[in-house]
Motif scaffolding. Structure first.
Motif, PDB file in Angstrom:
ATOM      1  N   ALA A 119       0.779  -1.139   0.004  1.00 28.79           N
ATOM      2  CA  ALA A 119       0.047  -0.133  -0.011  1.00 28.79           C
ATOM      3  C   ALA A 119       0.929   1.203  -0.230  1.00 28.79           C
ATOM      4  O   ALA A 119       1.774   1.429   0.628  1.00 28.79           O
ATOM      5  N   LEU A 120       0.392   2.060  -0.822  1.00 35.66           N
ATOM      6  CA  LEU A 120       1.127   3.611  -0.838  1.00 35.66           C
ATOM      7  C   LEU A 120      -0.071   4.564  -0.530  1.00 35.66           C
ATOM      8  O   LEU A 120      -0.822   4.458  -1.108  1.00 35.66           O
ATOM      9  N   ASN A 121       0.378   5.548   0.284  1.00 37.83           N
ATOM     10  CA  ASN A 121      -0.379   6.664   0.345  1.00 37.83           C
ATOM     11  C   ASN A 121       0.540   7.915  -0.080  1.00 37.83           C
ATOM     12  O   ASN A 121       1.583   8.436   0.365  1.00 37.83           O
ATOM     13  N   ILE A 122       0.055   8.538  -1.232  1.00 33.06           N
ATOM     14  CA  ILE A 122       0.641   9.529  -1.980  1.00 33.06           C
ATOM     15  C   ILE A 122      -0.278  10.776  -2.281  1.00 33.06           C
ATOM     16  O   ILE A 122      -1.429  10.475  -2.377  1.00 33.06           O
ATOM     17  N   SER A 123       0.343  11.806  -2.763  1.00 33.97           N
ATOM     18  CA  SER A 123      -0.431  12.836  -3.365  1.00 33.97           C
ATOM     19  C   SER A 123      -1.128  12.810  -4.470  1.00 33.97           C
ATOM     20  O   SER A 123      -0.485  11.977  -5.372  1.00 33.97           O
ATOM     21  N   SER A 124      -2.182  13.043  -4.939  1.00 36.19           N
ATOM     22  CA  SER A 124      -3.067  12.733  -6.113  1.00 36.19           C
ATOM     23  C   SER A 124      -2.384  13.505  -7.168  1.00 36.19           C
ATOM     24  O   SER A 124      -2.571  13.109  -8.280  1.00 36.19           O
ATOM     25  N   ASN A 125      -1.429  14.237  -6.906  1.00 30.06           N
ATOM     26  CA  ASN A 125      -1.111  15.334  -8.209  1.00 30.06           C
ATOM     27  C   ASN A 125       0.150  14.879  -8.563  1.00 30.06           C
ATOM     28  O   ASN A 125       0.775  15.601  -9.341  1.00 30.06           O
ATOM     29  N   HIS A 126       0.692  13.927  -7.910  1.00 30.39           N
ATOM     30  CA  HIS A 126       2.085  13.604  -8.418  1.00 30.39           C
ATOM     31  C   HIS A 126       1.929  12.837  -9.863  1.00 30.39           C
ATOM     32  O   HIS A 126       0.872  12.157 -10.293  1.00 30.39           O
ATOM     33  N   LYS A 127       3.103  13.182 -10.612  1.00 29.23           N
ATOM     34  CA  LYS A 127       2.910  12.319 -11.918  1.00 29.23           C
ATOM     35  C   LYS A 127       3.108  11.022 -11.814  1.00 29.23           C
ATOM     36  O   LYS A 127       2.305  10.271 -12.880  1.00 29.23           O
ATOM     37  N   ASN A 128       3.695  10.418 -10.842  1.00 27.15           N
ATOM     38  CA  ASN A 128       3.580   8.926 -10.646  1.00 27.15           C
ATOM     39  C   ASN A 128       1.879   8.411 -10.456  1.00 27.15           C
ATOM     40  O   ASN A 128       1.492   7.542 -10.850  1.00 27.15           O
ATOM     41  N   THR A 129       1.246   9.305  -9.705  1.00 24.99           N
ATOM     42  CA  THR A 129      -0.242   9.143  -9.511  1.00 24.99           C
ATOM     43  C   THR A 129      -0.892   8.859 -10.742  1.00 24.99           C
ATOM     44  O   THR A 129      -1.735   8.133 -11.029  1.00 24.99           O
ATOM     45  N   GLU A 130      -0.714   9.884 -11.763  1.00 28.44           N
ATOM     46  CA  GLU A 130      -1.515   9.961 -13.023  1.00 28.44           C
ATOM     47  C   GLU A 130      -0.912   8.673 -13.780  1.00 28.44           C
ATOM     48  O   GLU A 130      -1.676   8.249 -14.490  1.00 28.44           O
ATOM     49  N   ASN A 131       0.474   8.470 -13.939  1.00 34.86           N
ATOM     50  CA  ASN A 131       0.989   7.264 -14.568  1.00 34.86           C
ATOM     51  C   ASN A 131       0.195   5.906 -14.018  1.00 34.86           C
ATOM     52  O   ASN A 131      -0.119   5.096 -14.615  1.00 34.86           O
ATOM     53  N   MET A 132      -0.121   6.025 -12.813  1.00 31.99           N
ATOM     54  CA  MET A 132      -0.560   4.618 -11.938  1.00 31.99           C
ATOM     55  C   MET A 132      -1.950   4.530 -12.617  1.00 31.99           C
ATOM     56  O   MET A 132      -2.438   3.376 -12.961  1.00 31.99           O
ATOM     57  N   ARG A 133      -2.772   5.597 -12.925  1.00 33.19           N
ATOM     58  CA  ARG A 133      -3.863   5.678 -12.987  1.00 33.19           C
ATOM     59  C   ARG A 133      -3.889   5.256 -14.718  1.00 33.19           C
ATOM     60  O   ARG A 133      -5.182   4.597 -14.901  1.00 33.19           O
ATOM     61  N   LEU A 134      -3.138   5.582 -15.489  1.00 31.86           N
ATOM     62  CA  LEU A 134      -3.161   5.154 -16.915  1.00 31.86           C
ATOM     63  C   LEU A 134      -2.516   3.786 -17.025  1.00 31.86           C
ATOM     64  O   LEU A 134      -3.447   2.902 -17.615  1.00 31.86           O
ATOM     65  N   LYS A 135      -1.508   3.433 -16.372  1.00 33.20           N
ATOM     66  CA  LYS A 135      -0.956   1.946 -16.716  1.00 33.20           C
ATOM     67  C   LYS A 135      -1.557   0.961 -15.846  1.00 33.20           C
ATOM     68  O   LYS A 135      -1.160  -0.172 -16.014  1.00 33.20           O
ATOM     69  N   LYS A 136      -2.339   1.151 -14.703  1.00 29.26           N
ATOM     70  CA  LYS A 136      -2.680   0.426 -13.666  1.00 29.26           C
ATOM     71  C   LYS A 136      -1.406  -0.695 -12.951  1.00 29.26           C
ATOM     72  O   LYS A 136      -1.591  -1.634 -12.884  1.00 29.26           O
ATOM     73  N   ALA A 137      -0.170  -0.031 -13.108  1.00 27.16           N
ATOM     74  CA  ALA A 137       1.022  -0.799 -12.633  1.00 27.16           C
ATOM     75  C   ALA A 137       1.922   0.135 -11.899  1.00 27.16           C
ATOM     76  O   ALA A 137       2.122   1.333 -12.273  1.00 27.16           O
ATOM     77  N   PHE A 138       2.762  -0.353 -11.244  1.00 23.92           N
ATOM     78  CA  PHE A 138       3.991   0.450 -10.807  1.00 23.92           C
ATOM     79  C   PHE A 138       5.130  -0.611 -10.142  1.00 23.92           C
ATOM     80  O   PHE A 138       4.932  -1.904 -10.155  1.00 23.92           O
ATOM     81  N   THR A 139       6.185   0.004 -10.023  1.00 20.77           N
ATOM     82  CA  THR A 139       7.460  -1.004  -9.263  1.00 20.77           C
ATOM     83  C   THR A 139       7.749  -0.186  -8.103  1.00 20.77           C
ATOM     84  O   THR A 139       7.441   0.862  -7.975  1.00 20.77           O
ATOM     85  N   VAL A 140       8.069  -0.935  -7.131  1.00 23.66           N
ATOM     86  CA  VAL A 140       9.035  -0.473  -5.829  1.00 23.66           C
ATOM     87  C   VAL A 140      10.225  -1.047  -5.785  1.00 23.66           C
ATOM     88  O   VAL A 140      10.359  -2.237  -5.896  1.00 23.66           O
ATOM     89  N   HIS A 141      10.976  -0.024  -5.444  1.00 21.89           N
ATOM     90  CA  HIS A 141      12.320  -0.488  -5.107  1.00 21.89           C
ATOM     91  C   HIS A 141      12.539  -0.131  -3.687  1.00 21.89           C
ATOM     92  O   HIS A 141      12.108   0.958  -3.256  1.00 21.89           O
ATOM     93  N   ILE A 142      13.557  -0.592  -2.983  1.00 22.26           N
ATOM     94  CA  ILE A 142      14.006  -0.478  -1.742  1.00 22.26           C
ATOM     95  C   ILE A 142      15.311   0.417  -1.592  1.00 22.26           C
ATOM     96  O   ILE A 142      16.332  -0.130  -2.319  1.00 22.26           O
ATOM     97  N   ALA A 143      14.973   1.600  -1.232  1.00 19.51           N
ATOM     98  CA  ALA A 143      16.168   2.567  -1.095  1.00 19.51           C
ATOM     99  C   ALA A 143      17.275   2.019  -0.026  1.00 19.51           C
ATOM    100  O   ALA A 143      16.949   1.630   0.934  1.00 19.51           O
TER     101      ALA A 143
END
Length: 189
Positions: free
Chosen positions: A45-69
């Motif tokens: 689960a991620l809690n992020i701002s709705s206006n991030h570029k990545n949020t827009e991209n997630m809505r578009l692609k229905k996917a994301f990757t998570v990397h551990i810093a």
């Protein structure tokens, strides 16, 4: 004795998660997310701002990757959190090594040694400018340098960092203090 302090969440550790997505032109983007974590056996689960570029991209692609810093990549992780994807192609700017995920339409950033490909299960706007994203982990990849002899991630070799929201610093995770599901048995009587 406990003393009352300013009322706010004091939760630790907050992981430093690097979330990657593609936009509609196939340009990879990534952001630093501290408000996230595992929320079920194979869900993140991620809690992020709705206006991030990545949020827009997630809505578009229905996917994301998570990397551990990690401590070794703290500079890159911080950069990905302080520059907006709306202003520049961040991963291009830092010459990050990016490959397409095999199970989802999202980038794997090879500069990090652990990545999880996730398909979106749900995205919920919370009404105050935030979005909760839940993704199912479809594939996990890791560099050999962080794997033990059984092929499991060894956090002492990974060197993950966490975000200290109180002091606004990144901190390493430390050595184990006790074995889980065992040390508490000393209190059973």
């Amino acid at each position: 004795m406990l003393k009352e302090i300013k009322t706010h969440p004091v939760i630790a550790p907050l992981p430093v998660l690097i979330v990657g997505t593609y936009d509609n032109n196939g340009v990879a983007d990534a952001m630093n997310v501290a408000w996230g974590g595992q929320c079920w056996d194979n869900h993140i689960a991620l809690n992020i701002s709705s206006n991030h570029k990545n949020t827009e991209n997630m809505r578009l692609k229905k996917a994301f990757t998570v990397h551990i810093a990690t401590a070794e990549r703290v500079e890159l992780a911080d950069y990905l959190g302080i520059v907006s994807g709306h202003s520049e192609p961040k991963l291009v700017h830092v010459h990050a090594s990016v490959v397409k995920g095999k199970t989802v339409d999202a980038p794997i950033i090879e500069d990090f040694v652990l990545a999880m490909e996730c398909k979106i299960v749900s995205m919920t706007d919370n009404g105050d400018g935030g979005t909760r994203v839940v993704g199912e982990v479809m594939r996990t990849v890791a560099d050999d340098t962080i794997l033990d002899s059984d092929g499991k991630v060894d956090f002492s070799m990974l060197h993950p960092i966490c975000f200290d929201q109180e002091k606004k610093v990144y901190r390493p995770l430390g050595e184990p203090v006790a074995e889980a599901f065992l040390v508490g048995k000393k209190l059973m009587a």
